[in-house]
Design an enzyme around this catalytic site. Structure first.
Site, PDB file in Angstrom:
ATOM      1  CG  MET A 106     -11.556  -2.604   5.077  1.00 46.89           C
ATOM      2  SD  MET A 106      -9.994  -2.351   4.228  1.00 46.89           S
ATOM      3  CE  MET A 106      -9.053  -1.454   5.466  1.00 46.89           C
ATOM      4  CG  MET A 150     -11.371   3.371   2.185  1.00 47.30           C
ATOM      5  SD  MET A 150      -9.772   3.323   3.016  1.00 47.30           S
ATOM      6  CE  MET A 150      -8.692   3.394   1.587  1.00 47.30           C
ATOM      7  CG  HIS A 169      -4.007  -1.554  -1.556  1.00 45.24           C
ATOM      8  ND1 HIS A 169      -5.153  -2.245  -1.915  1.00 45.24           N
ATOM      9  CD2 HIS A 169      -4.373  -0.746  -0.529  1.00 45.24           C
ATOM     10  CE1 HIS A 169      -6.159  -1.876  -1.135  1.00 45.24           C
ATOM     11  NE2 HIS A 169      -5.713  -0.959  -0.292  1.00 45.24           N
ATOM     12  N   GLY A 190      -8.829   4.234   7.177  1.00 39.62           N
ATOM     13  CA  GLY A 190      -8.533   5.655   7.369  1.00 39.62           C
ATOM     14  C   GLY A 190      -7.051   5.937   7.527  1.00 39.62           C
ATOM     15  CG  PHE A 191      -5.531   7.124  10.009  1.00 37.13           C
ATOM     16  CD1 PHE A 191      -4.982   8.339   9.596  1.00 37.13           C
ATOM     17  CD2 PHE A 191      -6.813   7.123  10.534  1.00 37.13           C
ATOM     18  CE1 PHE A 191      -5.706   9.519   9.725  1.00 37.13           C
ATOM     19  CE2 PHE A 191      -7.540   8.287  10.668  1.00 37.13           C
ATOM     20  CZ  PHE A 191      -6.982   9.502  10.258  1.00 37.13           C
ATOM     21  N   GLY A 192      -2.872   4.103   7.951  1.00 41.04           N
ATOM     22  CA  GLY A 192      -1.962   2.970   7.996  1.00 41.04           C
ATOM     23  C   GLY A 192      -1.454   2.770   9.415  1.00 41.04           C
ATOM     24  N   GLY A 193      -0.756   1.674   9.615  1.00 47.29           N
ATOM     25  CA  GLY A 193      -0.074   1.446  10.892  1.00 47.29           C
ATOM     26  C   GLY A 193      -0.963   1.068  12.059  1.00 47.29           C
ATOM     27  CG  ASP A 222      -6.138  -2.735   3.218  1.00 45.60           C
ATOM     28  OD1 ASP A 222      -5.064  -2.460   3.787  1.00 45.60           O
ATOM     29  OD2 ASP A 222      -6.792  -1.918   2.526  1.00 45.60           O
ATOM     30  N   GLY A 223      -4.860  -4.170   6.316  1.00 45.52           N
ATOM     31  CA  GLY A 223      -4.791  -3.488   7.602  1.00 45.52           C
ATOM     32  C   GLY A 223      -4.062  -4.323   8.646  1.00 45.52           C
ATOM     33  N   GLY A 224      -2.919  -3.820   9.086  1.00 41.01           N
ATOM     34  CA  GLY A 224      -2.174  -4.512  10.131  1.00 41.01           C
ATOM     35  C   GLY A 224      -1.560  -5.823   9.683  1.00 41.01           C
ATOM     36  CB  SER A 265      -0.897   0.012   1.237  1.00 35.61           C
ATOM     37  OG  SER A 265      -1.378   1.329   1.439  1.00 35.61           O
ATOM     38  CG  HIS A 288      -9.381   0.316  -0.412  1.00 32.96           C
ATOM     39  ND1 HIS A 288      -8.784   0.047   0.804  1.00 32.96           N
ATOM     40  CD2 HIS A 288     -10.712   0.383  -0.169  1.00 32.96           C
ATOM     41  CE1 HIS A 288      -9.709  -0.040   1.736  1.00 32.96           C
ATOM     42  NE2 HIS A 288     -10.882   0.172   1.181  1.00 32.96           N
ATOM     43  CG  MET A 301      -8.344   7.244   2.503  1.00 33.34           C
ATOM     44  SD  MET A 301      -7.570   7.177   4.115  1.00 33.34           S
ATOM     45  CE  MET A 301      -6.667   5.616   3.987  1.00 33.34           C
ATOM     46  CG  ASP A 338      -5.156   2.517   0.957  1.00 32.49           C
ATOM     47  OD1 ASP A 338      -6.102   1.731   0.820  1.00 32.49           O
ATOM     48  OD2 ASP A 338      -4.043   2.185   1.409  1.00 32.49           O
TER      49      ASP A 338
HETATM   50  C1  DX5 Z   1      -6.291   1.604   5.686  1.00 35.64           C
HETATM   51  C2  DX5 Z   1      -5.854   1.320   4.265  1.00 35.64           C
HETATM   52  C3  DX5 Z   1      -4.732   0.352   4.192  1.00 35.64           C
HETATM   53  C4  DX5 Z   1      -3.452   0.813   4.862  1.00 35.64           C
HETATM   54  C5  DX5 Z   1      -2.733  -0.409   5.357  1.00 35.64           C
HETATM   55  O1  DX5 Z   1      -7.377   2.454   5.667  1.00 35.64           O
HETATM   56  O2  DX5 Z   1      -6.927   0.792   3.532  1.00 35.64           O
HETATM   57  O3  DX5 Z   1      -4.486  -0.048   2.862  1.00 35.64           O
HETATM   58  O4  DX5 Z   1      -2.607   1.532   4.012  1.00 35.64           O
HETATM   59  O5  DX5 Z   1      -1.642  -0.001   6.089  1.00 35.64           O
HETATM   60  P1  DX5 Z   1      -0.894  -0.967   7.114  1.00 35.64           P
HETATM   61  O6  DX5 Z   1      -0.397  -2.146   6.348  1.00 35.64           O
HETATM   62  O7  DX5 Z   1       0.198  -0.116   7.638  1.00 35.64           O
HETATM   63  O8  DX5 Z   1      -1.896  -1.364   8.167  1.00 35.64           O
HETATM   64 ZN    ZN Z   2      -6.562  -0.159   1.479  1.00 37.88          ZN
END
Ligand code: DX5
Ligand code: ZN
Length: 221
Positions: free
Chosen positions: A140, A71, A36, A145-148, A178-180, A11, A69, A40, A38
Protein backbone atom coordinates in the site's frame (compact mmCIF):
# COMPACT_ATOMS: atom_id res chain seq x y z
CA UNK A 1 15.95 -7.20 -11.28
CA UNK A 2 13.39 -9.54 -12.82
CA UNK A 3 10.11 -7.64 -12.87
CA UNK A 4 7.27 -9.39 -14.63
CA UNK A 5 5.33 -7.77 -17.47
CA UNK A 6 3.70 -4.48 -16.49
CA UNK A 7 0.07 -4.98 -15.49
CA UNK A 8 -2.38 -2.13 -15.02
CA UNK A 9 -5.32 -2.78 -12.68
CA UNK A 10 -7.90 0.02 -12.61
CA UNK A 11 -9.58 0.33 -9.20
CA UNK A 12 -13.36 0.54 -9.64
CA UNK A 13 -13.57 2.55 -6.41
CA UNK A 14 -13.22 5.60 -8.69
CA UNK A 15 -15.72 4.34 -11.31
CA UNK A 16 -19.26 5.62 -11.81
CA UNK A 17 -21.30 2.95 -9.98
CA UNK A 18 -24.54 3.97 -11.71
CA UNK A 19 -22.94 2.57 -14.88
CA UNK A 20 -20.63 -0.12 -13.53
CA UNK A 21 -21.10 -2.54 -16.45
CA UNK A 22 -20.26 0.20 -18.98
CA UNK A 23 -17.25 1.30 -16.95
CA UNK A 24 -15.92 -2.27 -16.86
CA UNK A 25 -16.43 -2.67 -20.60
CA UNK A 26 -14.67 0.65 -21.18
CA UNK A 27 -11.53 -0.25 -19.22
CA UNK A 28 -11.43 -3.65 -20.90
CA UNK A 29 -11.52 -1.95 -24.32
CA UNK A 30 -8.95 0.56 -23.10
CA UNK A 31 -6.36 -2.15 -22.46
CA UNK A 32 -6.59 -2.80 -18.71
CA UNK A 33 -5.04 -6.10 -17.57
CA UNK A 34 -6.96 -6.73 -14.35
CA UNK A 35 -9.83 -5.14 -12.43
CA UNK A 36 -9.00 -4.12 -8.84
CA UNK A 37 -11.93 -4.30 -6.41
CA UNK A 38 -11.67 -2.63 -2.99
CA UNK A 39 -13.72 -4.27 -0.25
CA UNK A 40 -13.98 -2.17 2.93
CA UNK A 41 -15.90 -3.02 6.10
CA UNK A 42 -15.97 0.20 8.13
CA UNK A 43 -13.84 -1.48 10.83
CA UNK A 44 -10.44 -2.31 9.39
CA UNK A 45 -10.70 0.95 7.45
CA UNK A 46 -13.09 3.86 8.06
CA UNK A 47 -14.92 3.47 4.75
CA UNK A 48 -17.59 0.92 3.68
CA UNK A 49 -17.77 -0.15 0.05
CA UNK A 50 -19.02 -3.42 -1.39
CA UNK A 51 -19.25 -7.18 -0.93
CA UNK A 52 -19.35 -10.49 -2.83
CA UNK A 53 -22.62 -9.53 -4.53
CA UNK A 54 -20.88 -6.76 -6.52
CA UNK A 55 -17.83 -8.95 -7.22
CA UNK A 56 -20.20 -11.50 -8.75
CA UNK A 57 -21.79 -8.75 -10.89
CA UNK A 58 -18.32 -7.66 -12.08
CA UNK A 59 -17.50 -11.25 -12.94
CA UNK A 60 -20.50 -11.32 -15.29
CA UNK A 61 -19.62 -7.94 -16.83
CA UNK A 62 -15.95 -8.48 -17.76
CA UNK A 63 -13.50 -11.11 -18.97
CA UNK A 64 -10.66 -9.46 -17.05
CA UNK A 65 -9.29 -11.22 -13.95
CA UNK A 66 -10.69 -9.75 -10.72
CA UNK A 67 -8.07 -8.67 -8.16
CA UNK A 68 -10.03 -8.44 -4.90
CA UNK A 69 -8.45 -6.43 -2.07
CA UNK A 70 -10.05 -7.22 1.29
CA UNK A 71 -9.69 -4.33 3.74
CA UNK A 72 -11.75 -6.14 6.35
CA UNK A 73 -11.32 -7.60 9.81
CA UNK A 74 -11.25 -11.40 10.08
CA UNK A 75 -11.01 -11.88 6.29
CA UNK A 76 -10.90 -15.66 6.79
CA UNK A 77 -14.69 -15.54 7.26
CA UNK A 78 -15.20 -14.39 3.67
CA UNK A 79 -12.38 -15.86 1.55
CA UNK A 80 -14.45 -18.70 0.08
CA UNK A 81 -17.37 -16.40 -0.66
CA UNK A 82 -15.23 -13.93 -2.61
CA UNK A 83 -13.50 -16.74 -4.50
CA UNK A 84 -16.89 -18.21 -5.38
CA UNK A 85 -18.05 -14.78 -6.55
CA UNK A 86 -15.25 -14.82 -9.13
CA UNK A 87 -12.11 -13.38 -7.53
CA UNK A 88 -9.03 -14.57 -9.45
CA UNK A 89 -6.86 -13.13 -6.67
CA UNK A 90 -7.84 -12.60 -3.04
CA UNK A 91 -5.68 -10.13 -1.10
CA UNK A 92 -5.72 -10.11 2.70
CA UNK A 93 -4.16 -7.45 4.89
CA UNK A 94 -1.37 -8.96 6.98
CA UNK A 95 -2.47 -6.73 9.91
CA UNK A 96 -5.85 -8.50 9.93
CA UNK A 97 -4.41 -12.05 9.82
CA UNK A 98 -3.05 -13.51 13.08
CA UNK A 99 -2.84 -16.87 11.27
CA UNK A 100 -1.45 -15.59 7.99
CA UNK A 101 -0.08 -18.91 6.76
CA UNK A 102 -3.47 -20.54 7.33
CA UNK A 103 -5.28 -17.72 5.52
CA UNK A 104 -2.97 -18.10 2.51
CA UNK A 105 -3.75 -21.83 2.40
CA UNK A 106 -7.44 -21.06 2.65
CA UNK A 107 -7.23 -18.77 -0.41
CA UNK A 108 -5.48 -21.48 -2.42
CA UNK A 109 -7.96 -24.13 -1.30
CA UNK A 110 -10.71 -21.82 -2.56
CA UNK A 111 -9.03 -21.83 -5.97
CA UNK A 112 -7.72 -18.25 -6.06
CA UNK A 113 -4.28 -16.63 -6.21
CA UNK A 114 -3.11 -15.52 -2.77
CA UNK A 115 -2.02 -11.93 -2.18
CA UNK A 116 -0.74 -10.48 1.10
CA UNK A 117 -1.19 -6.73 1.58
CA UNK A 118 1.05 -4.48 3.70
CA UNK A 119 -0.11 -1.15 5.10
CA UNK A 120 2.38 1.73 4.92
CA UNK A 121 3.24 1.30 8.63
CA UNK A 122 3.93 -2.45 8.27
CA UNK A 123 7.49 -3.57 7.49
CA UNK A 124 8.45 -5.81 4.57
CA UNK A 125 9.51 -8.48 7.08
CA UNK A 126 5.84 -9.13 7.97
CA UNK A 127 5.40 -11.06 4.71
CA UNK A 128 8.80 -12.80 4.72
CA UNK A 129 7.69 -16.03 6.45
CA UNK A 130 5.12 -16.73 3.69
CA UNK A 131 7.08 -15.42 0.71
CA UNK A 132 7.42 -18.91 -0.75
CA UNK A 133 3.71 -19.65 -0.32
CA UNK A 134 2.05 -16.68 -2.01
CA UNK A 135 1.39 -15.44 -5.55
CA UNK A 136 1.42 -11.71 -4.94
CA UNK A 137 2.39 -8.98 -2.49
CA UNK A 138 0.54 -5.67 -2.44
CA UNK A 139 2.46 -2.73 -1.00
CA UNK A 140 0.00 0.00 0.00
CA UNK A 141 1.41 3.36 -1.04
CA UNK A 142 -1.36 5.22 0.84
CA UNK A 143 -3.16 4.41 4.08
CA UNK A 144 -6.11 2.35 2.83
CA UNK A 145 -9.69 3.59 2.99
CA UNK A 146 -10.11 6.13 0.23
CA UNK A 147 -9.12 6.82 -3.34
CA UNK A 148 -7.44 10.00 -4.46
CA UNK A 149 -4.74 10.17 -1.76
CA UNK A 150 -1.11 11.15 -2.15
CA UNK A 151 1.56 8.51 -2.93
CA UNK A 152 3.84 7.96 0.11
CA UNK A 153 7.37 8.26 -1.27
CA UNK A 154 9.00 6.30 1.58
CA UNK A 155 7.30 3.12 0.33
CA UNK A 156 9.78 2.96 -2.56
CA UNK A 157 12.42 1.42 -0.26
CA UNK A 158 9.98 -1.27 0.89
CA UNK A 159 9.19 -2.14 -2.74
CA UNK A 160 12.91 -2.42 -3.52
CA UNK A 161 13.52 -4.67 -0.48
CA UNK A 162 10.70 -7.00 -1.47
CA UNK A 163 11.88 -7.11 -5.10
CA UNK A 164 15.35 -8.09 -3.88
CA UNK A 165 14.01 -10.89 -1.65
CA UNK A 166 11.74 -12.24 -4.40
CA UNK A 167 14.59 -12.32 -6.94
CA UNK A 168 17.31 -13.63 -4.61
CA UNK A 169 15.09 -16.47 -3.47
CA UNK A 170 13.72 -17.21 -6.93
CA UNK A 171 10.05 -16.91 -6.02
CA UNK A 172 7.35 -16.36 -8.60
CA UNK A 173 5.55 -13.53 -6.81
CA UNK A 174 3.93 -10.49 -8.43
CA UNK A 175 4.70 -7.19 -6.69
CA UNK A 176 1.76 -4.81 -6.74
CA UNK A 177 1.39 -1.20 -5.58
CA UNK A 178 -1.84 0.61 -4.74
CA UNK A 179 -2.57 4.22 -3.85
CA UNK A 180 -1.68 7.51 -5.50
CA UNK A 181 -0.38 5.77 -8.62
CA UNK A 182 -0.30 8.27 -11.49
CA UNK A 183 1.99 9.24 -14.36
CA UNK A 184 4.05 11.31 -11.88
CA UNK A 185 4.61 8.43 -9.40
CA UNK A 186 4.42 5.12 -11.28
CA UNK A 187 7.98 5.39 -12.61
CA UNK A 188 9.51 5.33 -9.14
CA UNK A 189 7.44 2.33 -8.06
CA UNK A 190 8.37 0.50 -11.27
CA UNK A 191 12.07 1.33 -10.96
CA UNK A 192 12.01 -0.10 -7.42
CA UNK A 193 10.61 -3.36 -8.80
CA UNK A 194 6.81 -3.24 -8.78
CA UNK A 195 5.11 -4.91 -11.75
CA UNK A 196 1.36 -4.60 -11.02
CA UNK A 197 -0.08 -1.10 -10.70
CA UNK A 198 -3.48 -0.27 -9.24
CA UNK A 199 -4.87 3.11 -10.26
CA UNK A 200 -8.29 4.56 -9.52
CA UNK A 201 -8.38 8.32 -9.98
CA UNK A 202 -5.62 8.36 -12.61
CA UNK A 203 -7.78 6.20 -14.91
CA UNK A 204 -11.46 6.80 -14.07
CA UNK A 205 -10.79 10.51 -13.55
CA UNK A 206 -9.45 10.79 -17.09
CA UNK A 207 -11.44 11.77 -20.17
CA UNK A 208 -9.92 8.95 -22.27
CA UNK A 209 -9.27 5.67 -20.40
CA UNK A 210 -7.13 4.15 -23.17
CA UNK A 211 -4.90 7.18 -23.21
CA UNK A 212 -4.63 7.17 -19.39
CA UNK A 213 -3.69 3.46 -19.30
CA UNK A 214 -1.16 3.92 -22.12
CA UNK A 215 0.39 6.92 -20.34
CA UNK A 216 0.77 4.87 -17.15
CA UNK A 217 2.29 1.92 -19.05
CA UNK A 218 4.71 4.25 -20.80
CA UNK A 219 5.72 6.01 -17.57
CA UNK A 220 6.26 2.61 -15.89
CA UNK A 221 8.86 1.91 -18.58
C1 DX5 B 1 -7.28 2.58 -1.19
C2 DX5 B 1 -7.60 1.51 -2.21
C3 DX5 B 1 -7.11 1.83 -3.57
C4 DX5 B 1 -7.71 3.08 -4.18
C5 DX5 B 1 -6.68 3.67 -5.10
O1 DX5 B 1 -7.71 2.18 0.05
O2 DX5 B 1 -7.03 0.29 -1.81
O3 DX5 B 1 -7.24 0.72 -4.43
O4 DX5 B 1 -8.88 2.83 -4.90
O5 DX5 B 1 -7.16 4.87 -5.56
P1 DX5 B 1 -6.20 5.98 -6.20
O6 DX5 B 1 -5.54 5.37 -7.39
O7 DX5 B 1 -7.14 7.07 -6.56
O8 DX5 B 1 -5.20 6.37 -5.15
ZN1 ZN C 1 -6.93 -1.47 -3.28
Amino acid sequence: MSRGATRIAPSILAADFTRLGDELAAIERAGADWVHIDVMDGHFVPNITLGPFIVEACERATQLPLDVHLMIEKPERYIEEFARAGAATVGVQVEACPHLHRSVGQIHDAGARACVVLNPGTPASAVEPVLGDIDQILVMTVNPGFGGQKFIENMVDKIATLRRWIDERGHDVALEVDGGIAVETIGRAAAAGADVFVAGTAIFGAEDYAQAIEALRHAAG
